[in-house]
Design a protein around this motif. Structure first.
Motif, PDB file in Angstrom:
ATOM      1  N   MET A 406      -5.033   7.523   2.986  1.00 12.47           N
ATOM      2  CA  MET A 406      -5.494   6.832   3.359  1.00 12.47           C
ATOM      3  C   MET A 406      -4.493   6.229   3.881  1.00 12.47           C
ATOM      4  N   VAL A 407      -5.342   5.225   5.569  1.00 15.48           N
ATOM      5  CA  VAL A 407      -4.407   4.610   6.198  1.00 15.48           C
ATOM      6  C   VAL A 407      -4.602   3.514   6.107  1.00 15.48           C
ATOM      7  N   SER A 408      -4.405   2.365   6.554  1.00 13.22           N
ATOM      8  CA  SER A 408      -4.573   0.765   6.361  1.00 13.22           C
ATOM      9  C   SER A 408      -3.918   0.249   7.564  1.00 13.22           C
ATOM     10  N   TYR A 409      -4.523  -0.136   8.324  1.00 14.21           N
ATOM     11  CA  TYR A 409      -4.005  -0.666   9.568  1.00 14.21           C
ATOM     12  C   TYR A 409      -4.865  -1.912  10.111  1.00 14.21           C
ATOM     13  N   GLY A 410      -3.743  -3.257  10.639  1.00 14.01           N
ATOM     14  CA  GLY A 410      -4.723  -4.314  11.271  1.00 14.01           C
ATOM     15  C   GLY A 410      -4.955  -5.747  10.058  1.00 14.01           C
ATOM     16  N   VAL A 416       1.308  -0.714   8.709  1.00 16.55           N
ATOM     17  CA  VAL A 416       0.535  -0.428   8.779  1.00 16.55           C
ATOM     18  C   VAL A 416       0.669   0.239   6.989  1.00 16.55           C
ATOM     19  N   SER A 417       0.469   0.721   6.372  1.00 16.72           N
ATOM     20  CA  SER A 417       0.276   1.545   5.151  1.00 16.72           C
ATOM     21  C   SER A 417      -0.278   2.573   4.755  1.00 16.72           C
ATOM     22  N   ILE A 418       0.121   3.487   4.523  1.00 19.13           N
ATOM     23  CA  ILE A 418      -0.103   5.145   4.514  1.00 19.13           C
ATOM     24  C   ILE A 418      -0.080   5.085   3.212  1.00 19.13           C
ATOM     25  N   LEU A 419      -1.245   6.254   2.721  1.00 19.04           N
ATOM     26  CA  LEU A 419      -1.116   6.405   1.044  1.00 19.04           C
ATOM     27  C   LEU A 419      -0.736   7.988   0.934  1.00 19.04           C
ATOM     28  N   VAL A 420       0.108   8.337   0.531  1.00 25.14           N
ATOM     29  CA  VAL A 420       0.542  10.136   0.872  1.00 25.14           C
ATOM     30  C   VAL A 420       0.619   9.814  -0.857  1.00 25.14           C
ATOM     31  N   PRO A 421       0.305  12.122  -0.837  1.00 24.41           N
ATOM     32  CA  PRO A 421       0.463  12.225  -2.738  1.00 24.41           C
ATOM     33  C   PRO A 421       2.512  12.493  -2.833  1.00 24.41           C
TER      34      PRO A 421
END
Ligand code: ADP
Ligand code: ASP
Ligand code: MG
Length: 440
Positions: A406-410, A416-421
């Motif tokens: 997932m990516v969360s931006y704005g 800016v957040s990203i979801l990784v295993p």
């Protein structure tokens, strides 16, 4: 009045406690000193509680005995005068008597909280004995008499403020106060705590309660670094952060600060300084209203994240759909960290599996539910990072080998957040260190 908080490693050896004695008497400003338990103690108390909850009294007893031996040696190295040593030994012996008594009574969660409180109670009492020996005038303020959380575990700053000020008033003429981090009383009046790492939170709450001039968090590193120094080799300290940036970093996993520790200081506009007990002259990090500079400042990682996807071709576009989903999380008091939507699905993340089963059951009528545990949120934090033109390009180039979920931006201008295993966390932090910060 200022606040100085010393973490576990800062008080974890007798010579460190001596050094803390020097640091808190360097200037004339009246000071409240907040101490953690000696490093390792809370972990041991957690292990004792765990063993007790499984009725494994043998393991609990063995851990209590090992801890006792450690404290006996610590006292001998800390205190050199017979009178203060004997007094402190008697106090520590009482705490261990308590731990030995609990072996004989039936275990429950309230008792577990009492066990966990022993670390901070002992560290502050030993430190007070040392100050007495060194002729440093001070008063010991029991945190259990003023630190309060409500029925939802939320600290109550106005109550803390009123009770703390009254306690300080009782010690007219004193300029130095020592108290425990981490521990508090809950709405039922029982001993409770502010969760692991909670002494930072205590410090910020106390700083807010007395509107301190500064809240100094003394630890074992020279401030907030641009990346997690436990995972990445080359990291650098950050000179200045805004409250918003620091709050994001703390919430998204920078272990140097308890996740909730920024809001009280921010609310009452008390600057927070992160300083190094082992290197007191180092600049450290100042956290205040202004960010100081524009651009990316740091990355942090938060483990134990669960992603939940709700797929529904029928309902997603209908208004009111997201509200119904959010209501389920609200009902179970489970905060959502990240959220992304598409035309047919919504994905969101939570950091607790306490009510996962119940939440999934209540979401099922809305569509197909997929749950992915063992994920990590990696957050890139800075001031106005949206204005850094090539930031997203550098970020995604750096992350090309990573299966980003997932990516969360704005959502904010700072993150800016990203979801990784979680298996990819180390690689992600290392790639970002090189790609975004140019550090290898
Ligand atoms: P204390 O016992 O003083 O509260 P902690 O162990 O809770 O100290 O926090 C300090 C530790 O946080 C550092 O030793 C470091 O390993 C870790 N840490 C994780 N992320 C960061 C970061 N971004 N900057 C600085 N330290 C960090
Ligand atoms: N002693 C507690 C812990 O280890 C609180 C703290 O150190 O901040 O979690
Ligand atoms: Mg800590």
């Amino acid at each position: 009045m200022k606040v100085m908080k010393f973490g576990g490693t800062s008080v974890g050896k007798p010579e460190r406690m001596h050094e803390v004695g020097r640091l808190i008497t360097r200037d004339e400003e009246p000071t409240i000193v907040i101490l953690s338990a000696l490093s390792g103690t809370t972990n041991t108390l957690v292990a004792i509680g765990d063993a007790m909850s499984k009725n494994d009294k043998e393991t609990a007893k063995q851990k209590i005995d090992e801890l006792y031996a450690h404290y006996q040696q610590f006292l001998k190295d800390l205190l050199k005068q017979e009178a203060t040593y004997n007094k402190a030994k008697a106090i520590i012996d009482e705490h261990f008597e308590f731990l030995n008594i609990i072996l004989k009574i039936s275990f429950n969660e309230a008792l577990n909280k009492d066990i966990l409180a022993q670390g901070e109670l002992m560290s502050t009492k030993m430190f007070s004995a040392y100050l007495e020996e060194a002729g440093i005038d001070h008063a010991l303020l029991p945190a259990l008499e003023f630190m309060r959380i409500d029925a939802y575990d939320e600290p109550q700053v106005p109550v803390i403020s009123e009770k703390l000020k009254a306690l300080i008033e009782e010690h007219k003429g004193k300029k130095l106060f020592i108290t425990q981090g981490y521990i508090c009383r809950n709405a039922r009046g029982e001993v409770d705590n502010l969760k692991r790492g909670g002494s930072d939170y205590s410090a910020s709450l106390i700083a807010a309660a007395i509107k301190a001039s500064v809240c100094e968090i003394w630890t074992d590193i020279d401030g907030m670094h641009n990346n997690d120094p436990r995972v990445v080799k080359k990291t650098v300290p950050i000179e200045q952060l805004s409250f918003d940036e620091a709050a994001e970093l703390a919430y998204f996993g920078a272990k140097i600060l308890h996740p909730a520790s920024i809001w009280p200081a921010q609310m009452y506009n008390v600057p927070v300084k992160l300083l190094n007990t082992m290197q007191p002259e180092a600049k450290g990090t100042t956290i205040m209203a202004e960010a100081g500079s524009v651009g990316v400042k740091a990355v942090a990682a938060k483990d134990g994240i669960i992603a939940i996807k709700i797929k529904s071709s029928r309902m997603l576009l209908a208004y009111g759909f997201l509200r119904k989903i959010f209501e389920v999380f609200e009902k179970y008091r489970t905060p959502i960290d990240m959220i992304t939507t598409s035309e047919v699905a919504v994905s969101l993340t939570i950091d607790s599996n306490t009510y996962l089963k119940e939440i999934v059951k209540e979401l099922e009528p809305f569509g197909t539910i997929e749950v992915d545990a063992n994920h990590t949120i990696v957050s890139v934090v800075g001031n106005e990072i949206v204005k850094t033109t090539d930031m997203l390009q550098r970020l995604f180039e750096a992350l090309s080998p990573i299966p980003v979920r997932m990516v969360s931006y704005g959502g904010s201008k700072h993150n800016v957040s990203i979801l990784v295993p979680s298996d990819y966390k180390t690689e992600t932090l290392q790639l970002l260190n090189k790609g975004v910060f140019g550090l290898e």
